[in-house]
Design a protein around this motif. Structure first.
Motif, PDB file in Angstrom:
ATOM      1  N   ILE A 361       0.832  -1.202   0.000  1.00  0.00           N
ATOM      2  CA  ILE A 361       0.000   0.000   0.000  1.00  0.00           C
ATOM      3  C   ILE A 361       0.867   1.253   0.000  1.00  0.00           C
ATOM      4  CG2 ILE A 361      -1.644   1.295   1.419  1.00  0.00           C
ATOM      5  CD1 ILE A 361      -2.995  -1.332   2.068  1.00  0.00           C
ATOM      6  N   GLN A 362       2.011   1.182   0.650  1.00  0.00           N
ATOM      7  CA  GLN A 362       2.939   2.308   0.617  1.00  0.00           C
ATOM      8  C   GLN A 362       3.423   2.564  -0.807  1.00  0.00           C
ATOM      9  OE1 GLN A 362       6.995   2.141   2.590  1.00  0.00           O
ATOM     10  NE2 GLN A 362       5.909   3.442   4.053  1.00  0.00           N
ATOM     11  N   LYS A 363       3.696   1.501  -1.537  1.00  0.00           N
ATOM     12  CA  LYS A 363       4.112   1.635  -2.936  1.00  0.00           C
ATOM     13  C   LYS A 363       2.990   2.225  -3.788  1.00  0.00           C
ATOM     14  CE  LYS A 363       5.800  -1.066  -6.892  1.00  0.00           C
ATOM     15  NZ  LYS A 363       6.168  -2.434  -7.381  1.00  0.00           N
ATOM     16  N   GLN A 364       1.765   1.783  -3.547  1.00  0.00           N
ATOM     17  CA  GLN A 364       0.631   2.311  -4.297  1.00  0.00           C
ATOM     18  C   GLN A 364       0.449   3.808  -4.036  1.00  0.00           C
ATOM     19  OE1 GLN A 364      -2.295  -0.464  -2.775  1.00  0.00           O
ATOM     20  NE2 GLN A 364      -2.391  -1.567  -4.724  1.00  0.00           N
ATOM     21  N   PHE A 365       0.611   4.216  -2.792  1.00  0.00           N
ATOM     22  CA  PHE A 365       0.451   5.642  -2.487  1.00  0.00           C
ATOM     23  C   PHE A 365       1.591   6.465  -3.092  1.00  0.00           C
ATOM     24  CE2 PHE A 365       0.441   9.558  -0.061  1.00  0.00           C
ATOM     25  CZ  PHE A 365      -0.916   9.855  -0.019  1.00  0.00           C
ATOM     26  N   ARG A 366       2.778   5.912  -3.136  1.00  0.00           N
ATOM     27  CA  ARG A 366       3.891   6.607  -3.794  1.00  0.00           C
ATOM     28  C   ARG A 366       3.604   6.791  -5.285  1.00  0.00           C
ATOM     29  NH1 ARG A 366       9.011   6.937  -1.371  1.00  0.00           N
ATOM     30  NH2 ARG A 366       9.971   6.797  -3.424  1.00  0.00           N
TER      31      ARG A 366
END
Length: 480
Positions: A361-366
């Motif tokens: 999810i951190q990657k998606q938000f980035r």
């Protein structure tokens, strides 16, 4: 006896043609009265300016009650606390010099496709600050920060457990570490420019069409697809609701400050647009409340840090005011009593898959953060970057610090992150107030805020008949 010539005929005052003229005058007067009367709902419908399109808004209005889904506060309490406490404080806070100037990379290549966005209006452009305008302390590099051996890569080492407290002794000034949740390198000052947010309001810019739609399509379809009704992954639901709530807030601000008439440069609220994009979709309004409470939780959790922070813009009186407003907000007894825990972040990232899911999810938000460089409108890009950074800062506060399991792990925020966080909270607060005001106004004004489509058609037909017959029956000189 006065004679008048109508269609080449000479007629006496007492002729049938004279009676016909007066009949048409009477009909015209009646129609004029009907037209004026039909517009009364517009004039009394509140401070908004309306576009001439049918909208029976109050029939679609929805009264939101009960607990906001996945949060710890109810709708009525949020409306009350926002109107009485948060909205007035935030409105004053964001005008202070410290929170007025935002550092941003306005010109970056889109990493996903060639930029083909075009803006129709001058309002799309951003007025950048000259060197002598933005605060002198902002130009100096941070003298405070953690030593290199204290830096911890949060992105590579996610933790399942979440601590709800922050060590009040951890504050060491503005940090120079980057935000693991966002794409921009906030430590790279070389490509940054300062912008006065008060001179660049978030509003309608004319940025529409395929380029604008492609941004939101990429955000939703590739990075936070809508979850199914049976979705059990709470973390995926949170990401979607955060983005949906932010999207709703942006739409409300565009509709609230809309160019109603380009020829006269008339600006006002486009109620129809606000209704179609947000208000008639209960889920979008609910997600707006969720995003507001999520960001508010981040601010209250970071209260010890924010209270000890150095608000230095070079204007001592204004900086004291900013610090005082921050303290009033985070220590407000009404807020603490009504909604002590707006959102419970401790229930996320549980189980064995927690760390892996957090990285995903951190990657998606980035990726969502990186998409802001693809926005073809300069002012839209400015506010997109600011609000995504604000949301990324909230995620960082809630999910990237675990003081219980790692006592040496302290929250560190950049000055720009705090500026983005508080401006985002203000934007969300304004949007909630618009939703609340819309409901109150609709109830006060009655069921119809604008004529129905049937009424508009009748009025239009009467007007056409009047225009077709009135002018050819008016005498060329007055009768005595």
């Amino acid at each position: 006896m006065v004679e008048v010539e109508i269609k080449g005929k000479k007629l006496a005052n007492g002729g049938d043609e004279k009676s016909r003229v007066w009949r048409w005058r009477l009909v015209g007067a009646v129609i004029a009265v009907l037209l004026a009367t039909s517009l009364i709902p517009w004039r009394h419908s509140r401070r908004f300016s309306f576009l001439p399109s049918p909208c029976r808004c109050s029939e679609d209005s929805h009264k939101y009650t009960g607990i906001v889904e996945d949060c710890c506060c109810d709708y009525e309490t949020v409306d009350s606390v926002n109107g009485a406490v948060l909205y007035p404080l935030l409105q004053e806070l964001v005008t202070t010099p410290f929170f007025r100037y935002f550092k941003v990379k306005l010109w970056c290549d889109c990493p996903f496709w060639p930029d083909d966005g075009m803006c129709r209006l001058r309002d799309c452009s951003v007025c950048e600050c000259p060197e002598n305008e933005f605060p002198e302390p902002f130009k100096r590099p941070s003298l405070h920060g953690l030593a290199k051996d204290d830096l911890i890569c949060q992105e590579g080492k996610p933790e399942a457990a979440v601590d709800r407290t922050l060590d009040a002794k951890a504050f060491r000034g503005w940090a120079v570490v980057d935000n693991p949740w966002t794409n921009d390198d906030e430590t790279d000052n070389g490509e940054m420019t300062y912008v006065n947010l008060q001179l660049n309001p978030e509003r309608y810019t004319g940025y529409t069409g395929p380029s604008a739609r492609r941004i939101w399509d990429a955000v939703y379809s590739e990075n936070c697809p809508k979850y199914s009704s049976g979705e059990s992954c709470q973390e995926k639901k949170v990401l979607y609701k955060l983005i949906s709530g932010l999207h709703s807030s942006i739409s409300i601000h565009i509709a609230a400050d809309y160019l109603l008439d380009e020829t006269t440069n008339q600006w006002g609220a486009n109620l129809q647009l606000m209704h179609d994009r947000v208000l008639k979709h209960p889920e979008r309004v609910q997600n707006l409340y969720f995003t507001f409470l999520f960001v508010l939780r981040a601010v209250t959790k970071a209260a010890p840090y924010l209270e000890q922070a150095e608000y230095d813009s070079g204007n001592h009186l204004e900086d004291m005011k900013a610090h005082s407003l921050i303290r009033q907000l985070i220590h407000n007894p009404k807020l603490q009593a009504a909604c002590p825990l707006p959102f419970d972040e401790a229930k996320l990232w549980q189980g064995q898959s927690g760390p892996e899911l957090k990285q995903q999810i951190q990657k998606q938000f980035r990726n969502i953060s990186a998409l802001m460089d693809c926005v073809g409108c300069e002012k839209c890009r400015l506010w997109g970057k600011l609000q995504v950074l604000g949301l990324g800062t909230a995620l960082k506060i809630l999910f990237s610090v675990d003081g219980q399991k790692h006592p040496d792990q302290h929250l560190q925020l950049q000055r720009n992150e705090v500026i983005a966080l508080m401006n985002l909270l203000n934007r969300l607060s304004e949007s909630l107030k618009s939703v609340t005001d819309m409901g109150s106004s609709a109830a006060m004004d009655g069921l119809v805020l604008e004529p129905s489509s049937k009424a508009i058609n009748v009025i239009q037909r009467l007007r056409e008949l009047w225009m077709a017959n009135w002018w050819k029956n008016v005498p060329v000189s007055p009768l005595s």
